[in-house]
Design a protein around this motif. Structure first.
Motif, PDB file in Angstrom:
ATOM      1  N   THR A  38       0.856  -1.183   0.000  1.00  0.00           N
ATOM      2  CA  THR A  38       0.000   0.000   0.000  1.00  0.00           C
ATOM      3  C   THR A  38       0.894   1.235   0.000  1.00  0.00           C
ATOM      4  O   THR A  38       2.118   1.128   0.085  1.00  0.00           O
ATOM      5  CB  THR A  38      -0.963   0.008   1.200  1.00  0.00           C
ATOM      6  OG1 THR A  38      -1.952   1.022   1.018  1.00  0.00           O
ATOM      7  CG2 THR A  38      -0.219   0.257   2.503  1.00  0.00           C
ATOM      8  N   ASP A  39       0.272   2.403  -0.098  1.00  0.00           N
ATOM      9  CA  ASP A  39       1.042   3.642  -0.203  1.00  0.00           C
ATOM     10  C   ASP A  39       0.587   4.641   0.837  1.00  0.00           C
ATOM     11  O   ASP A  39      -0.599   4.929   0.944  1.00  0.00           O
ATOM     12  CB  ASP A  39       0.862   4.238  -1.614  1.00  0.00           C
ATOM     13  CG  ASP A  39       1.226   5.727  -1.664  1.00  0.00           C
ATOM     14  OD1 ASP A  39       2.190   6.112  -0.977  1.00  0.00           O
ATOM     15  OD2 ASP A  39       0.552   6.481  -2.375  1.00  0.00           O
ATOM     16  N   ALA A  40       1.549   5.174   1.597  1.00  0.00           N
ATOM     17  CA  ALA A  40       1.267   6.340   2.427  1.00  0.00           C
ATOM     18  C   ALA A  40       1.154   7.517   1.468  1.00  0.00           C
ATOM     19  O   ALA A  40       2.109   7.857   0.779  1.00  0.00           O
ATOM     20  CB  ALA A  40       2.392   6.573   3.437  1.00  0.00           C
ATOM     21  N   THR A 103      -3.992   3.897  -2.229  1.00  0.00           N
ATOM     22  CA  THR A 103      -4.279   4.738  -1.072  1.00  0.00           C
ATOM     23  C   THR A 103      -5.644   4.393  -0.503  1.00  0.00           C
ATOM     24  O   THR A 103      -6.463   3.736  -1.157  1.00  0.00           O
ATOM     25  CB  THR A 103      -4.254   6.232  -1.450  1.00  0.00           C
ATOM     26  OG1 THR A 103      -5.220   6.464  -2.491  1.00  0.00           O
ATOM     27  CG2 THR A 103      -2.882   6.649  -1.954  1.00  0.00           C
ATOM     28  N   THR A 107      -4.854  -2.039  -1.788  1.00  0.00           N
ATOM     29  CA  THR A 107      -3.582  -2.743  -1.701  1.00  0.00           C
ATOM     30  C   THR A 107      -3.335  -3.561  -2.963  1.00  0.00           C
ATOM     31  O   THR A 107      -4.248  -3.831  -3.734  1.00  0.00           O
ATOM     32  CB  THR A 107      -3.544  -3.693  -0.486  1.00  0.00           C
ATOM     33  OG1 THR A 107      -4.564  -4.691  -0.634  1.00  0.00           O
ATOM     34  CG2 THR A 107      -3.750  -2.933   0.815  1.00  0.00           C
ATOM     35  N   ASP A 173       4.108  -0.756   3.569  1.00  0.00           N
ATOM     36  CA  ASP A 173       3.602   0.602   3.373  1.00  0.00           C
ATOM     37  C   ASP A 173       4.705   1.443   2.726  1.00  0.00           C
ATOM     38  O   ASP A 173       5.674   1.817   3.358  1.00  0.00           O
ATOM     39  CB  ASP A 173       3.181   1.198   4.717  1.00  0.00           C
ATOM     40  CG  ASP A 173       2.418   2.505   4.559  1.00  0.00           C
ATOM     41  OD1 ASP A 173       2.414   3.056   3.440  1.00  0.00           O
ATOM     42  OD2 ASP A 173       1.844   2.990   5.539  1.00  0.00           O
ATOM     43  N   ASP A 175       6.047   4.692   1.515  1.00  0.00           N
ATOM     44  CA  ASP A 175       5.821   6.116   1.754  1.00  0.00           C
ATOM     45  C   ASP A 175       6.343   6.917   0.565  1.00  0.00           C
ATOM     46  O   ASP A 175       7.528   7.239   0.471  1.00  0.00           O
ATOM     47  CB  ASP A 175       6.515   6.552   3.045  1.00  0.00           C
ATOM     48  CG  ASP A 175       6.040   7.917   3.526  1.00  0.00           C
ATOM     49  OD1 ASP A 175       5.694   8.751   2.659  1.00  0.00           O
ATOM     50  OD2 ASP A 175       6.003   8.144   4.748  1.00  0.00           O
ATOM     51  N   CYS A 204       4.461  -4.095   8.284  1.00  0.00           N
ATOM     52  CA  CYS A 204       3.518  -4.184   9.401  1.00  0.00           C
ATOM     53  C   CYS A 204       2.871  -5.552   9.437  1.00  0.00           C
ATOM     54  O   CYS A 204       2.320  -6.024   8.435  1.00  0.00           O
ATOM     55  CB  CYS A 204       2.449  -3.098   9.250  1.00  0.00           C
ATOM     56  SG  CYS A 204       1.237  -3.117  10.578  1.00  0.00           S
ATOM     57  N   THR A 211      -6.896  -1.033  11.844  1.00  0.00           N
ATOM     58  CA  THR A 211      -7.191  -0.075  10.780  1.00  0.00           C
ATOM     59  C   THR A 211      -8.112   1.008  11.303  1.00  0.00           C
ATOM     60  O   THR A 211      -9.041   0.734  12.072  1.00  0.00           O
ATOM     61  CB  THR A 211      -7.858  -0.787   9.585  1.00  0.00           C
ATOM     62  OG1 THR A 211      -6.957  -1.758   9.063  1.00  0.00           O
ATOM     63  CG2 THR A 211      -8.221   0.202   8.487  1.00  0.00           C
ATOM     64  N   THR A 242       1.523   8.783  10.955  1.00  0.00           N
ATOM     65  CA  THR A 242       1.294   8.721   9.516  1.00  0.00           C
ATOM     66  C   THR A 242       0.197   9.707   9.142  1.00  0.00           C
ATOM     67  O   THR A 242      -0.483  10.253  10.008  1.00  0.00           O
ATOM     68  CB  THR A 242       0.897   7.294   9.075  1.00  0.00           C
ATOM     69  OG1 THR A 242       0.844   7.226   7.641  1.00  0.00           O
ATOM     70  CG2 THR A 242      -0.469   6.916   9.630  1.00  0.00           C
ATOM     71  N   THR A 244      -2.903  10.614   5.869  1.00  0.00           N
ATOM     72  CA  THR A 244      -3.593  10.222   4.653  1.00  0.00           C
ATOM     73  C   THR A 244      -4.492  11.368   4.236  1.00  0.00           C
ATOM     74  O   THR A 244      -4.584  12.378   4.947  1.00  0.00           O
ATOM     75  CB  THR A 244      -4.398   8.924   4.845  1.00  0.00           C
ATOM     76  OG1 THR A 244      -4.870   8.474   3.563  1.00  0.00           O
ATOM     77  CG2 THR A 244      -5.598   9.130   5.768  1.00  0.00           C
ATOM     78  N   GLY A 256      -2.468  -0.641   9.124  1.00  0.00           N
ATOM     79  CA  GLY A 256      -1.187  -0.966   9.738  1.00  0.00           C
ATOM     80  C   GLY A 256      -0.837  -0.174  10.978  1.00  0.00           C
ATOM     81  O   GLY A 256       0.342   0.050  11.256  1.00  0.00           O
TER      82      GLY A 256
END
Length: 297
Positions: A38-40, A103, A107, A173, A175, A204, A211, A242, A244, A256
């Motif tokens: 996934t992406d931060a 995002t 995923t 994750d 970033d 993670c 979540t 973090t 979002t 995560g």
């Protein structure tokens, strides 16, 4: 009478067989490992794509089993020894990913196979073909400092334990905001001369993490309307964990998060900042928290 005795006998045979099968699953030498990416989120309005091609993933095995046994159904999977540590190949196929697509809970599955039971404490991700595409169509190809040769090393703390007959889920994750550093500065296309690729990836264990998700809205004529682009910042003990951003419908999701209490701040230009403290995150569960922003002066 004979029919009744035969039926009872068959019933006991079924019970014994089922019990043995369950025990075999629990004592199996293999468990299932799933790795997702996934992406931060990257809060840069000028960037349309951040692409990487992942072509191999390895895991460091710290268990007590014979690591020369075969991994899953893939006969091509190989293992190697490096600096007295045992690595096994989990994936060896090229997979191109636009990280900006991953995002708010989206995923990309990278690995899903049977592996020997035990503890895994390090993942190595090999990447190439890294590039950034701006919204005006400009494309910048980036150099990979070490990911293509030796892999990007991602430590798993605490180590991920795979138990016999069970599944273990690992989330990587990526970033983007820290991994793709713009050169030239400024917020205009003409000021950007390129990007440096400095990969920052967090691993993670989803069995020990939870979540956080919800909606960010405002009231317009007493009707809740979703707000796009609101920044949701998650703090643990006054330290930023973090961030979002909400999607077009005002929804957000942060995956995560280790179990515990967090404070969350939500900000959007022209609106007053909203803060909620003591949000409890429970391992392997989803916590819902909505925010209503009030327009500022």
């Amino acid at each position: 009478m004979k029919f009744r005795l035969v039926t009872i006998a068959l019933f006991f045979v079924f019970i014994v067989f089922t019990s043995c099968t369950d025990n075999d699953d629990k004592n199996s030498d293999y468990g299932r490992l799933s790795v997702n990416l996934t992406d931060a989120p990257f809060p840069h309005d000028l960037v349309a794509e951040a692409n990487v091609t992942i072509f191999k993933i390895e895991a460091r095995y710290k268990g007590d089993m014979d690591i020369n046994s075969e991994v899953g159904d893939n006969s091509d999977s190989s293992m190697e020894t490096e600096e007295k540590s045992s690595f096994m190949v989990l994936m060896e196929d090229e997979m191109e990913v636009n990280l900006l697509d991953l995002t708010n809970g989206v995923t990309k599955n990278l690995v899903d196979l049977e592996v020997p039971v035990g503890t895994y404490d390090l993942i190595r991700v090999y990447v190439k073909g890294v590039n950034v595409v701006l919204t005006d169509g400009s494309t910048f190809d980036l150099k990979v400092p070490s990911g293509e040769q030796s892999g990007i090393k991602i430590f798993i703390k605490p180590g991920l334990v795979v138990n016999g007959g069970l599944s273990a889920d690992l989330l990587l994750d990526f970033d983007v905001s820290k991994s793709f550093v713009a050169k030239g500065g400024g917020s205009n296309f003409e000021n950007i001369t390129g990007f440096n690729f400095k990969p920052v990836i967090k691993a993670c264990n989803m069995s020990t993490a939870g979540t956080l998700s919800g909606m960010v809205t405002t009231l317009q004529e007493e009707v809740a309307v979703g707000l796009e682009g609101a920044q949701v910042a998650v703090f643990a003990a006054d330290t930023l964990n973090t961030t979002t951003f909400t999607d077009a419908d005002g929804k957000y999701m942060v995956m995560g998060l280790m179990a515990g209490e967090y404070d969350v701040e939500v900000e959007l230009s022209t609106y007053l900042k909203e803060t909620v403290t003591g949000i409890d995150i429970v391992a392997s569960n989803k916590t819902s928290q909505d925010f209503i922003l009030v327009a500022g002066e």
